[in-house]
Design a protein around this motif. Sequence first.
Motif, PDB file in Angstrom:
ATOM      1  N   ALA A 119       0.825  -1.212   0.000  1.00 27.08           N
ATOM      2  CA  ALA A 119       0.000   0.000   0.000  1.00 27.08           C
ATOM      3  C   ALA A 119       0.860   1.264   0.000  1.00 27.08           C
ATOM      4  N   LEU A 120       2.058   1.185   0.556  1.00 34.66           N
ATOM      5  CA  LEU A 120       2.964   2.322   0.635  1.00 34.66           C
ATOM      6  C   LEU A 120       4.396   1.817   0.545  1.00 34.66           C
ATOM      7  N   THR A 121       5.155   2.384  -0.376  1.00 37.72           N
ATOM      8  CA  THR A 121       6.572   2.059  -0.498  1.00 37.72           C
ATOM      9  C   THR A 121       7.343   3.365  -0.618  1.00 37.72           C
ATOM     10  N   ILE A 122       8.394   3.494   0.170  1.00 40.20           N
ATOM     11  CA  ILE A 122       9.256   4.675   0.105  1.00 40.20           C
ATOM     12  C   ILE A 122      10.613   4.227  -0.408  1.00 40.20           C
ATOM     13  N   LEU A 123      11.099   4.937  -1.436  1.00 42.53           N
ATOM     14  CA  LEU A 123      12.392   4.652  -2.045  1.00 42.53           C
ATOM     15  C   LEU A 123      13.261   5.893  -1.980  1.00 42.53           C
ATOM     16  N   ARG A 124      14.566   5.679  -2.082  1.00 36.70           N
ATOM     17  CA  ARG A 124      15.527   6.795  -2.090  1.00 36.70           C
ATOM     18  C   ARG A 124      16.627   6.440  -3.083  1.00 36.70           C
ATOM     19  N   ASN A 125      17.156   7.468  -3.770  1.00 37.24           N
ATOM     20  CA  ASN A 125      18.281   7.213  -4.673  1.00 37.24           C
ATOM     21  C   ASN A 125      19.562   7.816  -4.109  1.00 37.24           C
ATOM     22  N   ASP A 126      20.662   7.693  -4.851  1.00 38.10           N
ATOM     23  CA  ASP A 126      21.967   8.171  -4.384  1.00 38.10           C
ATOM     24  C   ASP A 126      22.048   9.689  -4.270  1.00 38.10           C
ATOM     25  N   GLU A 127      21.136  10.412  -4.930  1.00 36.40           N
ATOM     26  CA  GLU A 127      21.088  11.876  -4.827  1.00 36.40           C
ATOM     27  C   GLU A 127      20.159  12.312  -3.705  1.00 36.40           C
ATOM     28  N   ASP A 128      19.734  11.359  -2.864  1.00 33.81           N
ATOM     29  CA  ASP A 128      18.869  11.613  -1.715  1.00 33.81           C
ATOM     30  C   ASP A 128      17.483  12.124  -2.129  1.00 33.81           C
ATOM     31  N   PHE A 129      17.022  11.704  -3.307  1.00 35.68           N
ATOM     32  CA  PHE A 129      15.662  12.008  -3.751  1.00 35.68           C
ATOM     33  C   PHE A 129      14.751  10.919  -3.204  1.00 35.68           C
ATOM     34  N   VAL A 130      13.656  11.314  -2.576  1.00 31.23           N
ATOM     35  CA  VAL A 130      12.716  10.370  -1.976  1.00 31.23           C
ATOM     36  C   VAL A 130      11.505  10.222  -2.881  1.00 31.23           C
ATOM     37  N   LEU A 131      11.213   8.990  -3.243  1.00 26.90           N
ATOM     38  CA  LEU A 131      10.080   8.661  -4.097  1.00 26.90           C
ATOM     39  C   LEU A 131       9.122   7.800  -3.279  1.00 26.90           C
ATOM     40  N   THR A 132       7.913   8.307  -3.093  1.00 27.59           N
ATOM     41  CA  THR A 132       6.895   7.581  -2.338  1.00 27.59           C
ATOM     42  C   THR A 132       5.865   7.041  -3.317  1.00 27.59           C
ATOM     43  N   LEU A 133       5.585   5.763  -3.218  1.00 28.06           N
ATOM     44  CA  LEU A 133       4.588   5.119  -4.078  1.00 28.06           C
ATOM     45  C   LEU A 133       3.438   4.642  -3.202  1.00 28.06           C
ATOM     46  N   MET A 134       2.239   5.069  -3.548  1.00 28.84           N
ATOM     47  CA  MET A 134       1.058   4.701  -2.769  1.00 28.84           C
ATOM     48  C   MET A 134       0.047   4.009  -3.668  1.00 28.84           C
ATOM     49  N   LYS A 135      -0.541   2.948  -3.153  1.00 30.47           N
ATOM     50  CA  LYS A 135      -1.591   2.263  -3.893  1.00 30.47           C
ATOM     51  C   LYS A 135      -2.801   3.181  -3.989  1.00 30.47           C
ATOM     52  N   ALA A 136      -3.358   3.271  -5.192  1.00 24.31           N
ATOM     53  CA  ALA A 136      -4.516   4.134  -5.425  1.00 24.31           C
ATOM     54  C   ALA A 136      -5.690   3.701  -4.542  1.00 24.31           C
ATOM     55  N   LYS A 137      -6.403   4.689  -4.049  1.00 20.41           N
ATOM     56  CA  LYS A 137      -7.593   4.426  -3.245  1.00 20.41           C
ATOM     57  C   LYS A 137      -8.812   4.369  -4.161  1.00 20.41           C
ATOM     58  N   ARG A 138      -9.896   3.860  -3.659  1.00 25.15           N
ATOM     59  CA  ARG A 138     -11.115   3.647  -4.445  1.00 25.15           C
ATOM     60  C   ARG A 138     -11.597   4.907  -5.165  1.00 25.15           C
ATOM     61  N   ASN A 139     -11.513   6.069  -4.538  1.00 22.61           N
ATOM     62  CA  ASN A 139     -12.019   7.302  -5.128  1.00 22.61           C
ATOM     63  C   ASN A 139     -10.984   8.080  -5.935  1.00 22.61           C
ATOM     64  N   ASP A 140      -9.756   7.569  -6.027  1.00 23.85           N
ATOM     65  CA  ASP A 140      -8.725   8.233  -6.826  1.00 23.85           C
ATOM     66  C   ASP A 140      -9.039   8.082  -8.313  1.00 23.85           C
ATOM     67  N   PRO A 141      -8.595   9.041  -9.142  1.00 25.57           N
ATOM     68  CA  PRO A 141      -8.778   8.891 -10.587  1.00 25.57           C
ATOM     69  C   PRO A 141      -8.116   7.613 -11.084  1.00 25.57           C
ATOM     70  N   ALA A 142      -8.648   7.046 -12.153  1.00 25.95           N
ATOM     71  CA  ALA A 142      -8.131   5.780 -12.681  1.00 25.95           C
ATOM     72  C   ALA A 142      -6.759   5.915 -13.321  1.00 25.95           C
ATOM     73  N   SER A 143      -6.406   7.125 -13.778  1.00 30.19           N
ATOM     74  CA  SER A 143      -5.113   7.302 -14.430  1.00 30.19           C
ATOM     75  C   SER A 143      -4.673   8.761 -14.348  1.00 30.19           C
ATOM     76  N   TYR A 144      -3.401   8.978 -14.671  1.00 27.66           N
ATOM     77  CA  TYR A 144      -2.868  10.324 -14.748  1.00 27.66           C
ATOM     78  C   TYR A 144      -3.296  10.957 -16.072  1.00 27.66           C
ATOM     79  N   PRO A 145      -3.218  12.285 -16.164  1.00 32.00           N
ATOM     80  CA  PRO A 145      -3.489  12.932 -17.464  1.00 32.00           C
ATOM     81  C   PRO A 145      -2.532  12.387 -18.529  1.00 32.00           C
ATOM     82  N   GLU A 146      -2.925  12.459 -19.772  1.00 35.02           N
ATOM     83  CA  GLU A 146      -2.183  11.861 -20.877  1.00 35.02           C
ATOM     84  C   GLU A 146      -0.731  12.321 -20.958  1.00 35.02           C
ATOM     85  N   THR A 147      -0.445  13.568 -20.651  1.00 28.72           N
ATOM     86  CA  THR A 147       0.922  14.081 -20.786  1.00 28.72           C
ATOM     87  C   THR A 147       1.766  13.944 -19.515  1.00 28.72           C
ATOM     88  N   PHE A 148       1.201  13.424 -18.425  1.00 25.16           N
ATOM     89  CA  PHE A 148       1.955  13.272 -17.177  1.00 25.16           C
ATOM     90  C   PHE A 148       3.045  12.229 -17.356  1.00 25.16           C
TER      91      PHE A 148
END
Length: 123
Positions: free
Chosen positions: A36-65
């Motif tokens: 449901a939640l994963t936190i990642l970090r790279n060598d430049e100390d950038f933090v990337l958080t990945l969260m599982k979409a919830k029921r009311n979240d949009p089904a997808s990102y906009p086309e150009t995202f």
Amino acid sequence: MQLKHLNLTTSDATGLAAFFERFFGFKRVLERGSGALTILRNDEDFVLTLMKAKRNDPASYPETFHVGFYLDDPAAVHIKHDELAAAGLSPGEIQAERNMRGTHFYCTGPGDVVVEIATRPML
């Protein structure tokens, strides 16, 4: 001030985390709730958080995202393209430099998150 964190919502947080680990050098820092939640970090100390979409979240990102990664030269872009293709990910066609854009291509990762791999734009 630097941008050092991004949160992405996805239908496949576990698969997307593995994608960023394998191909983009991120390392898992924390995982909760069976993907449901994963936190990642790279060598430049950038933090990337990945969260599982919830029921009311949009089904997808906009086309150009998309999320972008810069490589130092066109040869490195071609190498990354070949690596993703060899893994069966069907990256898009490499586009040559044009309109001040560097060499680049797009690839869709797990959970339909689009990633651009490119040389830096010529600004």
